[in-house]
Design a protein around this motif. Structure first.
Motif, PDB file in Angstrom:
ATOM      1  N   LYS A 101       1.038  -1.306  -0.058  1.00 24.49           N
ATOM      2  CA  LYS A 101      -0.075  -0.046  -0.011  1.00 24.49           C
ATOM      3  C   LYS A 101       0.856   1.167  -0.098  1.00 24.49           C
ATOM      4  CE  LYS A 101      -3.891  -2.296   2.581  1.00 24.49           C
ATOM      5  NZ  LYS A 101      -4.484  -2.072   3.926  1.00 24.49           N
ATOM      6  N   PHE A 102       2.192   0.977   0.644  1.00 23.66           N
ATOM      7  CA  PHE A 102       2.961   2.391   0.550  1.00 23.66           C
ATOM      8  C   PHE A 102       3.707   2.430  -0.740  1.00 23.66           C
ATOM      9  CE2 PHE A 102       2.306   1.703   4.931  1.00 23.66           C
ATOM     10  CZ  PHE A 102       2.442   2.854   5.576  1.00 23.66           C
ATOM     11  N   VAL A 103       3.228   3.464  -1.481  1.00 25.33           N
ATOM     12  CA  VAL A 103       3.519   3.862  -2.804  1.00 25.33           C
ATOM     13  C   VAL A 103       4.138   5.316  -3.026  1.00 25.33           C
ATOM     14  CG1 VAL A 103       2.134   2.080  -3.972  1.00 25.33           C
ATOM     15  CG2 VAL A 103       1.330   4.183  -3.674  1.00 25.33           C
ATOM     16  N   PRO A 104       4.855   5.482  -4.016  1.00 23.48           N
ATOM     17  CA  PRO A 104       5.386   6.874  -4.417  1.00 23.48           C
ATOM     18  C   PRO A 104       4.385   7.868  -4.229  1.00 23.48           C
ATOM     19  CG  PRO A 104       6.644   5.595  -5.753  1.00 23.48           C
ATOM     20  CD  PRO A 104       5.500   4.601  -5.054  1.00 23.48           C
ATOM     21  N   THR A 105       4.469   8.753  -3.458  1.00 24.15           N
ATOM     22  CA  THR A 105       3.485  10.041  -3.504  1.00 24.15           C
ATOM     23  C   THR A 105       3.225  10.675  -5.032  1.00 24.15           C
ATOM     24  OG1 THR A 105       5.160  11.777  -2.862  1.00 24.15           O
ATOM     25  CG2 THR A 105       4.157  10.421  -0.954  1.00 24.15           C
ATOM     26  N   LYS A 106       2.434  11.509  -5.329  1.00 23.23           N
ATOM     27  CA  LYS A 106       2.204  12.183  -6.387  1.00 23.23           C
ATOM     28  C   LYS A 106       3.321  13.150  -6.927  1.00 23.23           C
ATOM     29  CE  LYS A 106      -1.039  15.461  -4.447  1.00 23.23           C
ATOM     30  NZ  LYS A 106      -0.096  16.850  -4.498  1.00 23.23           N
ATOM     31  N   GLU A 107       4.026  13.551  -5.878  1.00 26.72           N
ATOM     32  CA  GLU A 107       5.157  14.677  -5.836  1.00 26.72           C
ATOM     33  C   GLU A 107       6.154  13.797  -6.348  1.00 26.72           C
ATOM     34  OE1 GLU A 107       2.145  16.244  -3.228  1.00 26.72           O
ATOM     35  OE2 GLU A 107       3.517  14.444  -3.056  1.00 26.72           O
ATOM     36  N   VAL A 108       6.375  12.449  -6.262  1.00 24.78           N
ATOM     37  CA  VAL A 108       7.470  11.676  -6.588  1.00 24.78           C
ATOM     38  C   VAL A 108       7.207  11.064  -7.857  1.00 24.78           C
ATOM     39  CG1 VAL A 108       8.993   9.690  -6.066  1.00 24.78           C
ATOM     40  CG2 VAL A 108       8.212  11.155  -4.276  1.00 24.78           C
ATOM     41  N   GLU A 109       8.363  11.427  -8.771  1.00 24.37           N
ATOM     42  CA  GLU A 109       8.315  10.851 -10.143  1.00 24.37           C
ATOM     43  C   GLU A 109       9.453  10.059 -10.383  1.00 24.37           C
ATOM     44  OE1 GLU A 109       7.803  13.793 -13.155  1.00 24.37           O
ATOM     45  OE2 GLU A 109       6.274  14.968 -12.114  1.00 24.37           O
ATOM     46  N   LEU A 110       9.019   8.505 -10.571  1.00 22.04           N
ATOM     47  CA  LEU A 110      10.195   7.804 -10.548  1.00 22.04           C
ATOM     48  C   LEU A 110      10.479   7.822 -12.388  1.00 22.04           C
ATOM     49  CD1 LEU A 110       8.938   4.660  -8.653  1.00 22.04           C
ATOM     50  CD2 LEU A 110      10.371   6.728  -7.934  1.00 22.04           C
ATOM     51  N   PRO A 111      11.667   7.843 -12.563  1.00 23.51           N
ATOM     52  CA  PRO A 111      12.255   7.814 -13.980  1.00 23.51           C
ATOM     53  C   PRO A 111      12.187   6.354 -14.587  1.00 23.51           C
ATOM     54  CG  PRO A 111      14.194   7.973 -12.540  1.00 23.51           C
ATOM     55  CD  PRO A 111      12.862   7.991 -11.723  1.00 23.51           C
ATOM     56  N   ASP A 112      12.110   5.376 -13.889  1.00 21.56           N
ATOM     57  CA  ASP A 112      12.057   4.006 -14.474  1.00 21.56           C
ATOM     58  C   ASP A 112      11.384   3.266 -13.527  1.00 21.56           C
ATOM     59  OD1 ASP A 112      13.059   1.089 -15.186  1.00 21.56           O
ATOM     60  OD2 ASP A 112      13.455   2.282 -16.896  1.00 21.56           O
ATOM     61  N   ALA A 113      10.430   2.078 -13.919  1.00 18.80           N
ATOM     62  CA  ALA A 113       9.814   1.148 -12.928  1.00 18.80           C
ATOM     63  C   ALA A 113      11.012   0.270 -12.363  1.00 18.80           C
ATOM     64  CB  ALA A 113       8.448   0.522 -13.860  1.00 18.80           C
ATOM     65  N   THR A 148      11.508   7.506  -1.021  1.00 18.38           N
ATOM     66  CA  THR A 148      10.723   6.418  -0.877  1.00 18.38           C
ATOM     67  C   THR A 148      11.107   5.190  -0.146  1.00 18.38           C
ATOM     68  OG1 THR A 148      11.697   5.056  -3.012  1.00 18.38           O
ATOM     69  CG2 THR A 148       9.722   6.861  -3.300  1.00 18.38           C
ATOM     70  N   ILE A 149      10.201   4.360   0.084  1.00 14.79           N
ATOM     71  CA  ILE A 149      10.902   3.016   0.768  1.00 14.79           C
ATOM     72  C   ILE A 149      12.092   2.423   0.176  1.00 14.79           C
ATOM     73  CG2 ILE A 149      10.461   0.606   1.673  1.00 14.79           C
ATOM     74  CD1 ILE A 149       7.589   1.555   2.382  1.00 14.79           C
ATOM     75  N   GLU A 150      12.070   2.251  -1.161  1.00 15.09           N
ATOM     76  CA  GLU A 150      13.213   1.414  -1.815  1.00 15.09           C
ATOM     77  C   GLU A 150      14.168   2.073  -1.734  1.00 15.09           C
ATOM     78  OE1 GLU A 150       9.249   0.026  -4.261  1.00 15.09           O
ATOM     79  OE2 GLU A 150       9.753   1.584  -2.785  1.00 15.09           O
ATOM     80  N   GLU A 151      14.223   3.531  -1.846  1.00 12.97           N
ATOM     81  CA  GLU A 151      15.464   4.566  -2.029  1.00 12.97           C
ATOM     82  C   GLU A 151      15.974   4.396  -0.707  1.00 12.97           C
ATOM     83  OE1 GLU A 151      13.560   7.356  -5.309  1.00 12.97           O
ATOM     84  OE2 GLU A 151      13.306   7.981  -3.111  1.00 12.97           O
ATOM     85  N   GLY A 152      15.542   4.574   0.501  1.00 13.65           N
ATOM     86  CA  GLY A 152      15.849   4.331   1.962  1.00 13.65           C
ATOM     87  C   GLY A 152      16.818   2.865   2.200  1.00 13.65           C
ATOM     88  N   ILE A 153      16.069   1.804   1.630  1.00 11.96           N
ATOM     89  CA  ILE A 153      16.747   0.640   1.627  1.00 11.96           C
ATOM     90  C   ILE A 153      18.152   0.706   0.858  1.00 11.96           C
ATOM     91  CG2 ILE A 153      16.602  -1.767   1.270  1.00 11.96           C
ATOM     92  CD1 ILE A 153      13.439  -1.527   1.822  1.00 11.96           C
ATOM     93  N   ALA A 154      17.770   1.441  -0.293  1.00 14.04           N
ATOM     94  CA  ALA A 154      19.026   1.261  -1.087  1.00 14.04           C
ATOM     95  C   ALA A 154      20.235   1.945  -0.557  1.00 14.04           C
ATOM     96  CB  ALA A 154      18.697   1.880  -2.395  1.00 14.04           C
ATOM     97  N   LEU A 155      19.914   3.210  -0.008  1.00 17.28           N
ATOM     98  CA  LEU A 155      20.847   3.936   0.828  1.00 17.28           C
ATOM     99  C   LEU A 155      21.450   3.255   1.792  1.00 17.28           C
ATOM    100  CD1 LEU A 155      22.220   6.750   1.206  1.00 17.28           C
ATOM    101  CD2 LEU A 155      20.353   7.426   2.650  1.00 17.28           C
ATOM    102  N   VAL A 156      20.732   2.478   2.744  1.00 17.38           N
ATOM    103  CA  VAL A 156      21.406   1.725   3.684  1.00 17.38           C
ATOM    104  C   VAL A 156      22.179   0.622   3.292  1.00 17.38           C
ATOM    105  CG1 VAL A 156      20.879   0.304   5.771  1.00 17.38           C
ATOM    106  CG2 VAL A 156      19.645   2.258   5.313  1.00 17.38           C
ATOM    107  N   THR A 157      21.732   0.078   2.113  1.00 16.54           N
ATOM    108  CA  THR A 157      22.608  -1.197   1.395  1.00 16.54           C
ATOM    109  C   THR A 157      23.988  -0.774   1.174  1.00 16.54           C
ATOM    110  OG1 THR A 157      20.314  -2.061   0.531  1.00 16.54           O
ATOM    111  CG2 THR A 157      22.381  -2.733  -0.439  1.00 16.54           C
TER     112      THR A 157
END
Length: 215
Positions: A101-113, A148-157
């Motif tokens: 359910k936690f998805v990027p907000t409307k302000e966040v535009e992902l350049p690639d899926a 985003t969640i994925e970006e936070g995980i990527a940063l810690v990784t």
């Protein structure tokens, strides 16, 4: 010619190697070469946007894999704290179907899926003790974007030391339509993906942000 203060190409290669060493390619159902080929087109963007060296609480860029490639549950399990071995976990306060359910907000535009580059990242410890809603407004006023969640995980990784005692961070770029804001903090010597209320401040929880995203 743009001069870079550190070896951006070497850093790009290190990040690809880190993902492979932590078996992200297997979680994605890809071989090593196929996985590396997925990320290879991001190299020029990494060189272009690497205008600062890594430092405490910041990173010049990070490779991000979305949940289309590696599920969040698999990605967090491949994180550790700096110098530790215990894998990251998802907080039990997430219900079984909450993460989707936690998805990027409307302000966040992902350049690639599937995969892209996040650059100019700061963990945002200046917002420790601030109300998350206020922190998110301040970041937006600066023209920066929330992680985003994925970006936070990527940063810690890629930069485990960025997650430090009393310097953890919220990920306001992923929301589910209610007052919950995802966050990554330290619990029992491991990273933990949890959430906090948008109106409740925590002295140990800042708000992560970045300059932008590029494919």
């Amino acid at each position: 010619m743009t001069l870079h203060p550190f070896d951006a190409a070497g850093e790009f290669d290190r990040q690809v190697r880190t993902l492979i060493d932590r078996d992200h390619h297997r979680a994605a159902g890809l071989g090593e070469e196929e996985f590396a080929a997925l990320l290879a087109p991001l190299r020029p963007a990494a060189l272009e946007h690497a205008t600062t060296s890594p430092g405490e609480g910041r990173a010049p860029f990070v490779l991000v894999l979305t949940r289309e490639v590696v599920p969040v549950e698999e990605a967090i399990a491949r994180t550790t704290l700096h110098g530790k071995k215990k894998p990251g976990v998802i907080d039990r306060n997430y219900a079984d179907d909450d993460i989707v359910k936690f998805v990027p907000t409307k302000e966040v535009e992902l350049p690639d899926a599937r995969a892209y580059l996040l650059h100019g990242i700061e963990r945002g410890e200046e917002f420790c003790g601030a109300v998350p809603n206020d922190a998110m407004d301040a970041i937006a006023a600066r023209g920066r974007t929330l992680l985003t969640i994925e970006e936070g995980i990527a940063l810690v990784t890629q930069f485990p030391a960025v997650l430090a005692k009393n310097k953890c961070f919220s990920l306001g770029g992923s929301r589910c339509g209610d007052r919950r804001v995802p966050a990554i903090w330290i619990s029992q010597n491991a990273p933990k993906l949890g959430w906090c209320w948008a109106g409740n401040p925590h002295t140990w929880l800042g708000m992560a942000s970045a300059t932008g995203r590029t494919h």
